[in-house]
Design a protein around this motif. Structure first.
Motif, short mmCIF file in Angstrom:
data_model
loop_
_atom_site.label_atom_id
_atom_site.label_comp_id
_atom_site.label_asym_id
_atom_site.label_seq_id
_atom_site.Cartn_x
_atom_site.Cartn_y
_atom_site.Cartn_z
N PHE A 68 0.83 -1.20 0.00
CA PHE A 68 0.00 0.00 0.00
C PHE A 68 0.87 1.26 0.00
O PHE A 68 0.62 2.21 -0.74
N GLN A 69 1.90 1.24 0.82
CA GLN A 69 2.80 2.40 0.86
C GLN A 69 3.53 2.59 -0.47
O GLN A 69 3.69 3.72 -0.94
N VAL A 70 3.94 1.49 -1.09
CA VAL A 70 4.60 1.58 -2.39
C VAL A 70 3.63 2.10 -3.43
O VAL A 70 3.98 2.95 -4.27
N GLY A 71 2.38 1.61 -3.37
CA GLY A 71 1.36 2.09 -4.30
C GLY A 71 1.11 3.58 -4.14
O GLY A 71 0.87 4.30 -5.12
N CYS A 72 1.17 4.07 -2.90
CA CYS A 72 0.98 5.50 -2.65
C CYS A 72 2.11 6.32 -3.27
O CYS A 72 1.88 7.46 -3.72
N ILE A 73 3.31 5.76 -3.31
CA ILE A 73 4.42 6.45 -3.97
C ILE A 73 4.10 6.62 -5.46
O ILE A 73 4.31 7.68 -6.05
N GLY A 74 3.58 5.54 -6.07
CA GLY A 74 3.18 5.62 -7.47
C GLY A 74 2.08 6.65 -7.69
O GLY A 74 2.09 7.39 -8.69
N LEU A 75 1.13 6.71 -6.76
CA LEU A 75 0.05 7.70 -6.84
C LEU A 75 0.61 9.12 -6.79
O LEU A 75 0.21 9.99 -7.57
N ILE A 76 1.52 9.36 -5.87
CA ILE A 76 2.12 10.70 -5.74
C ILE A 76 2.88 11.07 -7.00
O ILE A 76 2.81 12.22 -7.47
N LYS A 77 3.60 10.13 -7.58
CA LYS A 77 4.31 10.40 -8.83
C LYS A 77 3.32 10.75 -9.94
O LYS A 77 3.58 11.65 -10.76
N ALA A 78 2.18 10.05 -9.96
CA ALA A 78 1.17 10.32 -10.98
C ALA A 78 0.60 11.73 -10.80
O ALA A 78 0.40 12.45 -11.78
N ILE A 79 0.35 12.12 -9.55
CA ILE A 79 -0.17 13.46 -9.28
C ILE A 79 0.83 14.52 -9.73
O ILE A 79 0.47 15.53 -10.36
N ASP A 80 2.09 14.31 -9.40
CA ASP A 80 3.12 15.31 -9.72
C ASP A 80 3.41 15.40 -11.22
O ASP A 80 3.81 16.46 -11.71
N ASN A 81 3.22 14.29 -11.94
CA ASN A 81 3.57 14.26 -13.37
C ASN A 81 2.38 14.45 -14.30
O ASN A 81 2.57 14.63 -15.51
N PHE A 82 1.17 14.40 -13.77
CA PHE A 82 -0.02 14.45 -14.62
C PHE A 82 -0.14 15.81 -15.31
O PHE A 82 0.02 16.86 -14.70
N ASP A 83 -0.42 15.76 -16.61
CA ASP A 83 -0.58 16.98 -17.41
C ASP A 83 -2.08 17.25 -17.59
O ASP A 83 -2.77 16.53 -18.31
#
Length: 255
Positions: A68-83
């Motif tokens: 879950f914590q690793v998945g949250c890292i992916g989520l944060i990356k998606a938020i920061d990179n989303f155009d």
């Protein structure tokens, strides 16, 4: 999808909220402008999406809190990179990012290491499979792939099986802002991962349907009821059921 009361990292998953798409887009724009509160709300509002993804990996014996914590890292990356200028739903963009992060974690923590030659054989087989599928319009058998590679069928099977767990086609191989290239963009598609993505996105779209249309789809396709049986159950005409069912399916297809 129904979530039972499960504690993950101190979070009661039964209370996780789901943000409407318009709210996500508003928060994404504000987060891009440096609004930390909007970014935090986005993370909290998409934790259920993370849970949807990591449930696909629970049969590997991994600690659910860690995934879950690793998945949250992916989520944060998606938020920061989303155009936000692209006409793409956030969940459609975020799911591969979350999957990629979980796959990377599983690969890095997997004691089994696949040799480079075995990986190369698998990638070559995938490329041949993709080419034949595009040229001839059908998915080739392992025998056809092995014949083109001048290998035994068993060698191709072993190579493909060896890379199933540690290599994901949704693994980001290049990212420049919101423009991310995944492994699947270079060597083809992994039908298993694609099915996971389709199913998760489908569930996200169904959540956005009106309650009556969700109920109709559930009775029609989960319970196997006819349109006439559904009409009798909810007290409307068969023609109305047909129209509502068509509208719901068209709405999902459009997304």
């Amino acid at each position: 999808m129904v979530y039972n009361k499960v504690e993950i990292c101190g979070i009661n998953t039964a209370t996780l909220k789901v943000l409407p798409e318009k709210e996500k887009q508003r928060l994404l724009k504000e987060a891009k402008q440096g609004n930390k509160k909007a970014r935090e709300d986005l993370i909290n509002g998409n934790l259920r999406l993370v849970l949807s993804v990591i449930q696909r990996f629970t049969n590997r014996g991994e600690n659910l809190d860690d995934l879950f914590q690793v998945g949250c890292i992916g989520l944060i990356k998606a938020i920061d990179n989303f155009d936000t200028s692209h006409d793409v739903r956030f969940s459609t963009y975020a799911v591969p990012m979350i999957i990629g992060e979980v796959r990377r974690y599983l690969r890095d923590n997997n004691p089994i290491r696949v040799s480079r030659s075995l990986r190369d054989t698998a990638y070559h087989a995938m490329q041949i499979k993709e080419r034949i599928s595009n040229e001839k319009g059908y998915e080739p058998t392992v025998e056809e792939i092995a014949k083109e590679m001048n290998l035994k069928k068993e060698e191709v099977v072993i190579a493909l099986e060896a890379v199933v767990d540690p290599v994901s086609f949704y693994e980001p191989v290049y990212s420049n802002g919101g423009d991310t290239i995944f492994l699947m963009d270079q060597i083809g598609s992994n039908e298993t991962d694609r099915d996971w993505l389709d199913e998760i996105v489908l569930k996200e779209e169904i959540k956005n349907l009106p309650d009556r249309e969700k109920n109709i789809l559930s009775m029609r396709f989960m319970k196997g009821m006819t349109q006439t049986e559904v009409a009798d159950e909810i007290g409307i005409s068969q023609a109305q059921v047909s129209r509502l069912e068509k509208n719901a399916i068209d709405s999902i297809k459009k997304q």
